[in-house]
Design a protein around this motif. Sequence first.
Motif, PDB file in Angstrom:
ATOM      1  N   VAL A   1       0.849  -1.584  -0.291  1.00  0.00           N
ATOM      2  CA  VAL A   1      -0.100  -0.045  -0.481  1.00  0.00           C
ATOM      3  C   VAL A   1       0.511   1.358  -0.180  1.00  0.00           C
ATOM      4  CG1 VAL A   1      -1.417   1.531   1.444  1.00  0.00           C
ATOM      5  CG2 VAL A   1      -1.756  -1.341   0.892  1.00  0.00           C
ATOM      6  N   LEU A   2       1.427   1.283   0.802  1.00  0.00           N
ATOM      7  CA  LEU A   2       3.095   2.234   0.969  1.00  0.00           C
ATOM      8  C   LEU A   2       3.432   2.367  -0.405  1.00  0.00           C
ATOM      9  CD1 LEU A   2       4.746   1.458   4.204  1.00  0.00           C
ATOM     10  CD2 LEU A   2       2.965   3.232   3.652  1.00  0.00           C
ATOM     11  N   ALA A   3       3.914   1.498  -0.756  1.00  0.00           N
ATOM     12  CA  ALA A   3       4.155   1.267  -2.590  1.00  0.00           C
ATOM     13  C   ALA A   3       3.686   2.548  -3.398  1.00  0.00           C
ATOM     14  CB  ALA A   3       4.781   0.274  -2.928  1.00  0.00           C
ATOM     15  N   LYS A   4       2.020   2.295  -3.156  1.00  0.00           N
ATOM     16  CA  LYS A   4       0.875   2.232  -4.383  1.00  0.00           C
ATOM     17  C   LYS A   4       1.061   3.609  -3.794  1.00  0.00           C
ATOM     18  CE  LYS A   4      -1.033  -1.692  -4.912  1.00  0.00           C
ATOM     19  NZ  LYS A   4      -2.671  -2.294  -4.730  1.00  0.00           N
ATOM     20  N   ILE A   5       1.415   4.261  -2.768  1.00  0.00           N
ATOM     21  CA  ILE A   5       0.716   5.562  -2.318  1.00  0.00           C
ATOM     22  C   ILE A   5       1.853   6.847  -2.828  1.00  0.00           C
ATOM     23  CG2 ILE A   5       0.994   7.169  -0.255  1.00  0.00           C
ATOM     24  CD1 ILE A   5      -0.525   4.821   0.725  1.00  0.00           C
ATOM     25  N   GLY A   6       3.017   5.814  -2.441  1.00  0.00           N
ATOM     26  CA  GLY A   6       4.886   6.453  -3.425  1.00  0.00           C
ATOM     27  C   GLY A   6       4.746   6.644  -5.178  1.00  0.00           C
ATOM     28  N   MET A   7       3.940   5.543  -5.215  1.00  0.00           N
ATOM     29  CA  MET A   7       3.855   6.309  -6.926  1.00  0.00           C
ATOM     30  C   MET A   7       3.154   7.087  -7.512  1.00  0.00           C
ATOM     31  SD  MET A   7       4.659   2.347  -8.487  1.00  0.00           S
ATOM     32  CE  MET A   7       3.280   0.871  -6.726  1.00  0.00           C
ATOM     33  N   MET A   8       1.487   6.821  -6.438  1.00  0.00           N
ATOM     34  CA  MET A   8       1.016   8.181  -6.742  1.00  0.00           C
ATOM     35  C   MET A   8       1.702   9.654  -6.821  1.00  0.00           C
ATOM     36  SD  MET A   8      -2.245   6.577  -5.440  1.00  0.00           S
ATOM     37  CE  MET A   8      -3.495   8.165  -5.274  1.00  0.00           C
ATOM     38  N   LEU A   9       2.575   9.700  -5.885  1.00  0.00           N
ATOM     39  CA  LEU A   9       3.419  10.716  -5.620  1.00  0.00           C
ATOM     40  C   LEU A   9       4.087  11.638  -5.878  1.00  0.00           C
ATOM     41  CD1 LEU A   9       3.080  10.387  -1.357  1.00  0.00           C
ATOM     42  CD2 LEU A   9       1.242  11.413  -2.696  1.00  0.00           C
ATOM     43  N   ALA A  10       5.122  10.316  -7.060  1.00  0.00           N
ATOM     44  CA  ALA A  10       6.466  11.129  -7.683  1.00  0.00           C
ATOM     45  C   ALA A  10       6.174  10.288  -9.091  1.00  0.00           C
ATOM     46  CB  ALA A  10       7.022  10.807  -6.614  1.00  0.00           C
ATOM     47  N   GLU A  11       7.133  10.278  -9.661  1.00  0.00           N
ATOM     48  CA  GLU A  11       7.735   9.774 -11.169  1.00  0.00           C
ATOM     49  C   GLU A  11       8.808   9.163 -10.503  1.00  0.00           C
ATOM     50  OE1 GLU A  11       7.248  11.798 -14.815  1.00  0.00           O
ATOM     51  OE2 GLU A  11       5.472  12.136 -14.321  1.00  0.00           O
ATOM     52  N   ARG A  12      10.177   9.444 -10.610  1.00  0.00           N
ATOM     53  CA  ARG A  12      11.042   8.951  -9.664  1.00  0.00           C
ATOM     54  C   ARG A  12      11.144   7.828  -8.371  1.00  0.00           C
ATOM     55  NH1 ARG A  12      14.517  13.974  -8.642  1.00  0.00           N
ATOM     56  NH2 ARG A  12      15.627  12.477  -8.001  1.00  0.00           N
ATOM     57  N   PRO A  13      11.649   7.164  -8.698  1.00  0.00           N
ATOM     58  CA  PRO A  13      11.497   5.729  -7.761  1.00  0.00           C
ATOM     59  C   PRO A  13      12.575   5.983  -6.367  1.00  0.00           C
ATOM     60  CG  PRO A  13      13.110   4.935  -9.387  1.00  0.00           C
ATOM     61  CD  PRO A  13      12.289   6.040 -10.045  1.00  0.00           C
ATOM     62  N   GLU A  14      12.954   6.947  -6.742  1.00  0.00           N
ATOM     63  CA  GLU A  14      14.297   6.874  -5.055  1.00  0.00           C
ATOM     64  C   GLU A  14      13.187   8.080  -4.798  1.00  0.00           C
ATOM     65  OE1 GLU A  14      16.001   9.983  -8.513  1.00  0.00           O
ATOM     66  OE2 GLU A  14      14.924   8.037  -8.393  1.00  0.00           O
ATOM     67  N   VAL A  15      12.801   9.039  -4.770  1.00  0.00           N
ATOM     68  CA  VAL A  15      11.515  10.139  -4.767  1.00  0.00           C
ATOM     69  C   VAL A  15      10.911   9.888  -4.339  1.00  0.00           C
ATOM     70  CG1 VAL A  15      10.498  12.367  -5.034  1.00  0.00           C
ATOM     71  CG2 VAL A  15      12.610  12.283  -6.357  1.00  0.00           C
ATOM     72  N   GLN A  16      10.209   8.449  -4.712  1.00  0.00           N
ATOM     73  CA  GLN A  16       9.208   7.464  -3.725  1.00  0.00           C
ATOM     74  C   GLN A  16       9.501   7.176  -2.606  1.00  0.00           C
ATOM     75  OE1 GLN A  16       8.040   4.570  -6.936  1.00  0.00           O
ATOM     76  NE2 GLN A  16       7.600   5.733  -8.566  1.00  0.00           N
ATOM     77  N   VAL A  17      10.621   6.287  -1.996  1.00  0.00           N
ATOM     78  CA  VAL A  17      11.335   5.896  -1.801  1.00  0.00           C
ATOM     79  C   VAL A  17      11.058   7.288   0.052  1.00  0.00           C
ATOM     80  CG1 VAL A  17      13.498   5.105  -0.214  1.00  0.00           C
ATOM     81  CG2 VAL A  17      12.510   4.669  -2.578  1.00  0.00           C
ATOM     82  N   ALA A  18      11.722   8.559  -0.579  1.00  0.00           N
ATOM     83  CA  ALA A  18      11.932   9.449   0.612  1.00  0.00           C
ATOM     84  C   ALA A  18      10.586   9.951   0.643  1.00  0.00           C
ATOM     85  CB  ALA A  18      12.123  10.451  -0.151  1.00  0.00           C
ATOM     86  N   HIS A  19       9.484   9.707   0.142  1.00  0.00           N
ATOM     87  CA  HIS A  19       7.953  10.029   0.093  1.00  0.00           C
ATOM     88  C   HIS A  19       7.006   9.349   0.869  1.00  0.00           C
ATOM     89  CE1 HIS A  19       8.413  13.804  -2.555  1.00  0.00           C
ATOM     90  NE2 HIS A  19       8.194  13.033  -3.514  1.00  0.00           N
ATOM     91  N   VAL A  20       7.508   8.217   0.766  1.00  0.00           N
ATOM     92  CA  VAL A  20       7.338   7.019   2.098  1.00  0.00           C
ATOM     93  C   VAL A  20       8.019   7.080   3.135  1.00  0.00           C
ATOM     94  CG1 VAL A  20       7.307   4.211   2.431  1.00  0.00           C
ATOM     95  CG2 VAL A  20       6.613   5.191  -0.559  1.00  0.00           C
ATOM     96  N   SER A  21       8.903   7.265   3.614  1.00  0.00           N
ATOM     97  CA  SER A  21      10.503   7.512   4.867  1.00  0.00           C
ATOM     98  C   SER A  21       9.152   8.639   5.106  1.00  0.00           C
ATOM     99  CB  SER A  21      11.183   8.095   4.408  1.00  0.00           C
ATOM    100  OG  SER A  21      11.628   7.895   5.402  1.00  0.00           O
TER     101      SER A  21
END
Length: 311
Positions: free
Chosen positions: A258-278
């Motif tokens: 679920v966190l991964a899906k939210i991260g993908m909704m918030l950003a395109e770049r995968p490394e930014v997705q990780v930062a947002h999920v954190s």
Amino acid sequence: MVKASLFVLTLGIFLFGMYLVRTGLFNLSAAKLKQRLATLTDKPWKGLLLGVVVTGILQSSSAVSIIVIGLVAGRMLQFSQSIGIILGANIGTTVTTEIITLNIDLLIIPMAIIGGMLMLSKRNNIRNIGMALFGVAAVFGAMFGFEKLATPFAEMEFMERVFYFINNNLFYAVIAGIIVCAIIQSSTTTTALAMSFIAVGVIDLNTAIAIVLGSNIGTCLDAWVASIGSGREAKLTVWSHIWLNVLGVIVFFPFIGVLAKIGMMLAERPEVQVAHVSVIFNVVCSLLMLPFTNKFANFIIKIHGRKPRAS
């Protein structure tokens, strides 16, 4: 061997940069920060906000935790007051990972030059500002190096096996995050490594998130070490830090997808997705626990607060 040596060297540069940033900013504001921590925490929400601000300045939740342990050990702060600060520190430590997602490669060398020149000043404040600037340049330079070295490092035979295991088992990825963070003593650096590996496709988003979750547990080790030989309330503070992070990981582990899906909704770049999920993980965990800080303090006292019996 050369690949591993270069990667370790880059890791050392990142840690050195973080040290310079933390030291420079701490020297600029140490006295005021300690005073604020000791006096403005009569309410849990105040402690949380202060923890966010102080950790955002010092760029290290571990440093804040160690300061808090010292204040509790010195009876300048009560154990129950420390919980709000720790909750805030968990949020504040995500500031760095958000900052390093910025694309400022062209500014790295100018910042390093300016920072190096300011470090030569005889005035303490200017020297500390230069130290912080040079540290930021080192951190961003190391991130650039991580991304260039991530693929060849991951292609080493031993590392291929490691990444195979953690990519196919999220529990192993959490354990990897705990171990790496416990060794290098920095959840921010562990998250930065995960961001670098996902940026080049070595690991997937779910694995990166699991590593980040594990790093939240691993970062408790240095606070635990700092509490050795301290009084009862200081040790209770450390145990509260450990339990907060362990419970948060246990609760969120089933929802990594679920966190991964939210991260993908918030950003395109995968490394930014990780930062947002954190950020999301730490903010939600802290806000969920905030209304129950007194009950949580009683829970910690009940489990770890028994005084030893007299012989």
